[in-house]
Design an enzyme around this catalytic site. Sequence first.
Site, PDB file in Angstrom:
ATOM      1  N   ASP A  17       0.945   4.144   1.418  1.00 52.21           N
ATOM      2  CA  ASP A  17       1.425   4.833   2.618  1.00 52.21           C
ATOM      3  C   ASP A  17       2.587   4.105   3.281  1.00 52.21           C
ATOM      4  OD1 ASP A  17      -0.674   2.905   3.186  1.00 52.21           O
ATOM      5  OD2 ASP A  17      -0.680   3.611   5.253  1.00 52.21           O
ATOM      6  N   HIS A  18       2.980   2.976   2.707  1.00 51.62           N
ATOM      7  CA  HIS A  18       4.127   2.227   3.226  1.00 51.62           C
ATOM      8  C   HIS A  18       5.292   2.156   2.235  1.00 51.62           C
ATOM      9  CE1 HIS A  18       2.034   0.465   6.831  1.00 51.62           C
ATOM     10  NE2 HIS A  18       1.007   0.915   6.113  1.00 51.62           N
ATOM     11  N   HIS A  62       0.841  -1.201   0.000  1.00 48.63           N
ATOM     12  CA  HIS A  62       0.000   0.000   0.000  1.00 48.63           C
ATOM     13  C   HIS A  62       0.875   1.249   0.000  1.00 48.63           C
ATOM     14  CE1 HIS A  62      -3.944  -2.035   1.560  1.00 48.63           C
ATOM     15  NE2 HIS A  62      -3.834  -2.073   0.248  1.00 48.63           N
ATOM     16  N   HIS A  89      -4.693  -8.503   5.752  1.00 51.79           N
ATOM     17  CA  HIS A  89      -4.967  -7.101   5.409  1.00 51.79           C
ATOM     18  C   HIS A  89      -5.553  -6.939   4.005  1.00 51.79           C
ATOM     19  CE1 HIS A  89      -4.733  -2.822   5.786  1.00 51.79           C
ATOM     20  NE2 HIS A  89      -3.818  -2.671   4.837  1.00 51.79           N
TER      21      HIS A  89
END
Length: 306
Positions: free
Chosen positions: A67-68, A65, A140
């Site tokens: 944001d990582h 993802h 997730h």
Amino acid sequence: MELVFLGTGAGVPSRGRNVTSIALSMLNERNTIWLFDCGEATQHQIMRSQIKLSKLEKIFITHMHGDHIFGLPGLLSSRSFQGGDSNLTIYGPAGIAEYVETSLRLSGTRLTYKINFEEIEPGVIFEDKMFIVTADDLDHGVRSFGYRIVEKDKQGALNAEKLKADGVEAGPVFQKLKNGEIVTLADGRVIDGKNYIGEPQKGKIISIFGDTRETSSELELALNADILVHEATFEGDKAKMAGEYMHSTTLQAAKLAKTANVKKLILTHISSRYDRDASKELLIEAKTIFENTEIAYDLAVFQVGE
């Protein structure tokens, strides 16, 4: 060893929290830094910390993802621009190599060092004489990993007082004895270094999880850890929402810490809906189940084992 939280927010940056990145500083142990996730603007956060990109040895990505991972191309480029020339290894899910290589290629970026990519599966992903790192799947929606970093036990200290009491003077012989060798002294005595070495020093265990909702694999990854770093995107009464969005609550993280017998729980990946005052309430909530809980803020530093 110490953990430096470069970004502690969830999903998008906010005024108080950047997106996810954690540095494990091992300057005393191996003179290197390991980085876990690299959200957008991680390199800006590094500039505000004591972390040096030249010391960066490994990057562990929990999942793909944005944001990582969106901070990776810029950070890798800056490391090169600053003269970094030692090889770097990036561990992560399938697709991490394509993402990095495509970003660098399309931007015309040429690095001064080699990147080795390890697209991982559950199990041992790295081991040397000092550390062993294992990974396992979390839950997730997309593939997300948790990492367990185990420092191997260190040799016990040499008992210099006992040696002096036995009439052995300090000198080069001490190093041989410290190595566990059998030594013949000048007076003809033969002594075994193993008899003068204390008990092994237990290595530290750090568990760092990517985004996840409650799942059975968490327990083994966290078991007996000195520090468990766990996401807490939501407060305790939003368990249903957390499950739907494939995230965790403060109380779920605290229950895991208690069940897994960890020494310290650090909560991170905090939703932007919680300002600093509300974040304090999240901490109070988690402490009702697991007292030795901390909530991470950007640039917070935690010593491992204290």
